[in-house]
Design a protein around this motif. Structure first.
Motif, PDB file in Angstrom:
ATOM      1  N   THR A  20       1.641  10.426   1.234  1.00 20.74           N
ATOM      2  CA  THR A  20       1.487   9.461   0.139  1.00 20.74           C
ATOM      3  C   THR A  20       0.031   9.224  -0.220  1.00 20.74           C
ATOM      4  O   THR A  20      -0.247   8.449  -1.138  1.00 20.74           O
ATOM      5  CB  THR A  20       2.132   8.104   0.510  1.00 20.74           C
ATOM      6  N   PHE A  21      -0.899   9.862   0.499  1.00 19.87           N
ATOM      7  CA  PHE A  21      -2.316   9.677   0.180  1.00 19.87           C
ATOM      8  C   PHE A  21      -2.583  10.157  -1.236  1.00 19.87           C
ATOM      9  O   PHE A  21      -2.189  11.244  -1.631  1.00 19.87           O
ATOM     10  CB  PHE A  21      -3.211  10.440   1.168  1.00 19.87           C
ATOM     11  N   ASP A  22      -3.272   9.331  -2.014  1.00 22.54           N
ATOM     12  CA  ASP A  22      -3.584   9.647  -3.406  1.00 22.54           C
ATOM     13  C   ASP A  22      -5.095   9.750  -3.567  1.00 22.54           C
ATOM     14  O   ASP A  22      -5.798   8.742  -3.586  1.00 22.54           O
ATOM     15  CB  ASP A  22      -3.020   8.544  -4.310  1.00 22.54           C
ATOM     16  N   ALA A  23      -5.591  10.965  -3.680  1.00 24.55           N
ATOM     17  CA  ALA A  23      -7.029  11.197  -3.811  1.00 24.55           C
ATOM     18  C   ALA A  23      -7.598  10.574  -5.081  1.00 24.55           C
ATOM     19  O   ALA A  23      -8.801  10.322  -5.165  1.00 24.55           O
ATOM     20  CB  ALA A  23      -7.325  12.697  -3.783  1.00 24.55           C
ATOM     21  N   GLU A  24      -6.759  10.309  -6.063  1.00 28.56           N
ATOM     22  CA  GLU A  24      -7.211   9.671  -7.303  1.00 28.56           C
ATOM     23  C   GLU A  24      -7.682   8.239  -7.041  1.00 28.56           C
ATOM     24  O   GLU A  24      -8.498   7.709  -7.780  1.00 28.56           O
ATOM     25  CB  GLU A  24      -6.073   9.641  -8.330  1.00 28.56           C
ATOM     26  N   ARG A  25      -7.141   7.600  -6.000  1.00 31.90           N
ATOM     27  CA  ARG A  25      -7.472   6.205  -5.699  1.00 31.90           C
ATOM     28  C   ARG A  25      -8.697   6.069  -4.816  1.00 31.90           C
ATOM     29  O   ARG A  25      -9.202   4.961  -4.642  1.00 31.90           O
ATOM     30  CB  ARG A  25      -6.285   5.521  -5.034  1.00 31.90           C
ATOM     31  N   GLY A  26      -9.165   7.153  -4.224  1.00 36.53           N
ATOM     32  CA  GLY A  26     -10.339   7.087  -3.365  1.00 36.53           C
ATOM     33  C   GLY A  26     -10.333   8.180  -2.322  1.00 36.53           C
ATOM     34  O   GLY A  26      -9.430   9.010  -2.277  1.00 36.53           O
ATOM     35  N   GLU A  27     -11.350   8.156  -1.487  1.00 32.18           N
ATOM     36  CA  GLU A  27     -11.514   9.178  -0.466  1.00 32.18           C
ATOM     37  C   GLU A  27     -10.735   8.813   0.802  1.00 32.18           C
ATOM     38  O   GLU A  27     -10.353   7.670   1.004  1.00 32.18           O
ATOM     39  CB  GLU A  27     -12.995   9.338  -0.137  1.00 32.18           C
ATOM     40  N   LEU A  47      -9.428  18.513   2.512  1.00 33.56           N
ATOM     41  CA  LEU A  47      -8.514  17.829   3.420  1.00 33.56           C
ATOM     42  C   LEU A  47      -7.479  17.032   2.639  1.00 33.56           C
ATOM     43  O   LEU A  47      -6.289  17.095   2.935  1.00 33.56           O
ATOM     44  CB  LEU A  47      -9.277  16.882   4.339  1.00 33.56           C
ATOM     45  N   ALA A  48      -7.945  16.279   1.662  1.00 32.12           N
ATOM     46  CA  ALA A  48      -7.043  15.437   0.874  1.00 32.12           C
ATOM     47  C   ALA A  48      -5.989  16.276   0.160  1.00 32.12           C
ATOM     48  O   ALA A  48      -4.812  15.911   0.127  1.00 32.12           O
ATOM     49  CB  ALA A  48      -7.835  14.619  -0.141  1.00 32.12           C
ATOM     50  N   ALA A  89     -11.745   0.590  -2.790  1.00 33.19           N
ATOM     51  CA  ALA A  89     -10.628   1.505  -2.532  1.00 33.19           C
ATOM     52  C   ALA A  89      -9.876   1.108  -1.267  1.00 33.19           C
ATOM     53  O   ALA A  89      -8.641   1.146  -1.230  1.00 33.19           O
ATOM     54  CB  ALA A  89     -11.137   2.945  -2.422  1.00 33.19           C
ATOM     55  N   ALA A  90     -10.614   0.702  -0.237  1.00 29.70           N
ATOM     56  CA  ALA A  90      -9.981   0.333   1.035  1.00 29.70           C
ATOM     57  C   ALA A  90      -9.091  -0.896   0.893  1.00 29.70           C
ATOM     58  O   ALA A  90      -8.022  -0.960   1.498  1.00 29.70           O
ATOM     59  CB  ALA A  90     -11.047   0.074   2.102  1.00 29.70           C
ATOM     60  N   LEU A  91      -9.517  -1.860   0.082  1.00 29.32           N
ATOM     61  CA  LEU A  91      -8.775  -3.107  -0.049  1.00 29.32           C
ATOM     62  C   LEU A  91      -7.892  -3.163  -1.286  1.00 29.32           C
ATOM     63  O   LEU A  91      -7.149  -4.133  -1.466  1.00 29.32           O
ATOM     64  CB  LEU A  91      -9.748  -4.300  -0.055  1.00 29.32           C
ATOM     65  N   GLY A  92      -8.007  -2.157  -2.147  1.00 30.07           N
ATOM     66  CA  GLY A  92      -7.198  -2.151  -3.360  1.00 30.07           C
ATOM     67  C   GLY A  92      -7.624  -3.219  -4.361  1.00 30.07           C
ATOM     68  O   GLY A  92      -6.784  -3.821  -5.030  1.00 30.07           O
ATOM     69  N   ILE A  93      -8.929  -3.458  -4.444  1.00 27.40           N
ATOM     70  CA  ILE A  93      -9.475  -4.428  -5.389  1.00 27.40           C
ATOM     71  C   ILE A  93     -10.544  -3.749  -6.223  1.00 27.40           C
ATOM     72  O   ILE A  93     -10.945  -2.625  -5.931  1.00 27.40           O
ATOM     73  CB  ILE A  93     -10.057  -5.667  -4.658  1.00 27.40           C
ATOM     74  N   PHE A 149      -4.773   5.783  12.778  1.00 31.82           N
ATOM     75  CA  PHE A 149      -4.543   7.215  12.580  1.00 31.82           C
ATOM     76  C   PHE A 149      -3.067   7.577  12.676  1.00 31.82           C
ATOM     77  O   PHE A 149      -2.616   8.506  12.009  1.00 31.82           O
ATOM     78  CB  PHE A 149      -5.422   8.028  13.537  1.00 31.82           C
ATOM     79  N   LEU A 150      -2.323   6.845  13.462  1.00 32.48           N
ATOM     80  CA  LEU A 150      -0.877   7.053  13.523  1.00 32.48           C
ATOM     81  C   LEU A 150      -0.248   6.716  12.161  1.00 32.48           C
ATOM     82  O   LEU A 150       0.549   7.495  11.626  1.00 32.48           O
ATOM     83  CB  LEU A 150      -0.253   6.206  14.626  1.00 32.48           C
ATOM     84  N   VAL A 151      -0.618   5.573  11.610  1.00 33.17           N
ATOM     85  CA  VAL A 151      -0.112   5.167  10.292  1.00 33.17           C
ATOM     86  C   VAL A 151      -0.541   6.180   9.235  1.00 33.17           C
ATOM     87  O   VAL A 151       0.260   6.598   8.397  1.00 33.17           O
ATOM     88  CB  VAL A 151      -0.598   3.744   9.931  1.00 33.17           C
ATOM     89  N   ALA A 152      -1.800   6.579   9.280  1.00 30.51           N
ATOM     90  CA  ALA A 152      -2.303   7.542   8.298  1.00 30.51           C
ATOM     91  C   ALA A 152      -1.561   8.875   8.396  1.00 30.51           C
ATOM     92  O   ALA A 152      -1.216   9.478   7.376  1.00 30.51           O
ATOM     93  CB  ALA A 152      -3.804   7.754   8.489  1.00 30.51           C
TER      94      ALA A 152
END
Length: 190
Positions: free
Chosen positions: A66-73, A14-15, A159-163, A57-60
């Motif tokens: 711009t989704f980056d699989a390297e940063r997380g799922e 998917l990613a 990953a969700a919070l970027g920390i 889901f609208l934002v996503a």
């Protein structure tokens, strides 16, 4: 777990394919909407939770390129978006917890003795727990509720919070210490 073609689509698939194939976003929605909704509903009222879950889901969808699989799922990415949207409602959330802290609900008597004891203890602790949650810092509350309501692991919360995962651990530890007085055996015995 298919994208309408009978094939099994993994999160990694998917990613990788999402930016080029917007039709796959239906699969993302179907997999994760309920989890996102439960997380947001645990933090806000049901109507707002529906709105924020849908907006997540609208934002996503708008940002799928711009989704980056390297940063997380994808799951962690969606929880990050939801957490940021919940942040817009911080004042309302804090007011909600303060109001719950003021509520002194009378316990409901049920048939089975163990249910009664559990219900009385939970109702008695709700105001203190709500007050304690309102006193946590934004970062501590986000981490605690992503773990407790979203059932995310440290890496996913990070990953969700970027920390960093270390920051997740320290915030969770601080939040637990602050909430510890509410959950002591003495509080349950009062």
């Amino acid at each position: 777990m298919t994208a309408g073609t009978g094939e099994h689509v993994t999160d990694a698939d998917l990613a990788a394919r999402l930016p080029q194939d917007p039709e796959l976003f239906t699969e993302v929605h179907d997999r994760y909407f309920a989890a996102i909704y439960r997380y947001v509903a645990g933090r806000l009222d049901a109507q707002t939770a529906e709105d924020i879950a849908a907006e997540t889901f609208l934002v996503a969808f708008d940002r799928r390129g711009t989704f980056d699989a390297e940063r997380g799922e994808i799951r962690a990415w969606l929880f990050g978006i939801a957490t940021k949207l919940v942040a817009r409602h911080r004042r309302k959330e804090a007011r909600h917890y303060r109001a719950l802290a003021r509520v002194n609900a009378a316990p409901v008597v049920e048939g089975h003795e163990s249910r009664v004891v559990a219900s009385v203890a939970a109702r008695r602790l709700l105001p203190q727990l709500a007050d304690a949650l309102s006193r946590l810092s934004t970062g501590e509350r986000d981490v605690l509720l992503l773990v407790a309501l979203g059932q995310l692991g440290y890496e996913e919360v990070a990953a969700a919070l970027g920390i960093s995962p270390g920051t997740v651990g320290s915030r969770l530890n601080r939040a637990r210490k602050k909430l510890n007085f509410v959950l002591t055996p003495e509080a349950l015995d009062e």
